[in-house]
Design a protein around this motif. Structure first.
Motif, PDB file in Angstrom:
ATOM      1  N   GLU A  20     -48.017  -6.579  -6.255  1.00  0.00           N
ATOM      2  CA  GLU A  20     -48.651  -7.168  -5.088  1.00  0.00           C
ATOM      3  C   GLU A  20     -47.612  -7.338  -3.997  1.00  0.00           C
ATOM      4  OE1 GLU A  20     -50.226 -10.925  -6.329  1.00  0.00           O
ATOM      5  OE2 GLU A  20     -48.290 -11.895  -6.356  1.00  0.00           O
ATOM      6  N   THR A  22     -45.855  -9.537  -1.136  1.00  0.00           N
ATOM      7  CA  THR A  22     -45.635 -10.945  -0.827  1.00  0.00           C
ATOM      8  C   THR A  22     -44.946 -11.063   0.532  1.00  0.00           C
ATOM      9  OG1 THR A  22     -43.505 -10.995  -1.970  1.00  0.00           O
ATOM     10  CG2 THR A  22     -45.450 -11.642  -3.244  1.00  0.00           C
ATOM     11  N   THR A  39     -45.538 -15.599  -0.944  1.00  0.00           N
ATOM     12  CA  THR A  39     -46.956 -15.692  -1.274  1.00  0.00           C
ATOM     13  C   THR A  39     -47.637 -14.341  -1.051  1.00  0.00           C
ATOM     14  OG1 THR A  39     -49.053 -16.807  -0.786  1.00  0.00           O
ATOM     15  CG2 THR A  39     -47.548 -16.516   1.058  1.00  0.00           C
ATOM     16  N   ASP A  41     -50.767 -14.337  -0.236  1.00  0.00           N
ATOM     17  CA  ASP A  41     -51.787 -14.668   0.761  1.00  0.00           C
ATOM     18  C   ASP A  41     -51.174 -14.561   2.157  1.00  0.00           C
ATOM     19  OD1 ASP A  41     -53.833 -15.658   2.306  1.00  0.00           O
ATOM     20  OD2 ASP A  41     -54.239 -17.389   1.009  1.00  0.00           O
ATOM     21  N   ASP A  43     -52.436 -13.741   5.068  1.00  0.00           N
ATOM     22  CA  ASP A  43     -53.168 -14.383   6.158  1.00  0.00           C
ATOM     23  C   ASP A  43     -52.862 -15.883   6.220  1.00  0.00           C
ATOM     24  OD1 ASP A  43     -54.326 -11.998   6.938  1.00  0.00           O
ATOM     25  OD2 ASP A  43     -56.141 -12.309   5.743  1.00  0.00           O
ATOM     26  N   ARG A  44     -52.820 -16.528   5.056  1.00  0.00           N
ATOM     27  CA  ARG A  44     -52.508 -17.965   5.033  1.00  0.00           C
ATOM     28  C   ARG A  44     -51.096 -18.226   5.536  1.00  0.00           C
ATOM     29  NH1 ARG A  44     -50.065 -19.896   0.746  1.00  0.00           N
ATOM     30  NH2 ARG A  44     -48.655 -21.143   1.924  1.00  0.00           N
TER      31      ARG A  44
END
Length: 75
Positions: A20, A22, A39, A41, A43-44
């Motif tokens: 993934e 990060t 992370t 995520d 977008d976050r």
């Protein structure tokens, strides 16, 4: 005299399908220690940086993106 023949094979590097991506962010304002830990995520993480800018006026960040890569031989 012996002769050597080297065959070159084309390869490509790409993101590993099981890996993934990060993202890590760090505010680079001289007096600030604000960071986003690595992370997946994205977008976050970017949203958190926008909120940090809105709260502090700090607009410059160091971003580090990382993924797992694999080199594969092309046919």
């Amino acid at each position: 005299m012996a002769t050597r023949v080297f065959g070159f094979v084309d390869h490509v590097i790409t993101q590993h399908p099981d890996g993934e991506r990060t993202l890590t962010l760090r505010c680079i304002h001289p007096d600030c220690r604000w960071t986003v830990a690595p992370t997946a995520d994205v977008d976050r993480a970017q949203g958190d940086a926008i909120k940090h800018t809105a709260a502090t006026g700090h607009a410059l960040f160091a971003r580090t993106a990382e993924d797992m890569a694999v080199v594969v031989r092309q046919a």
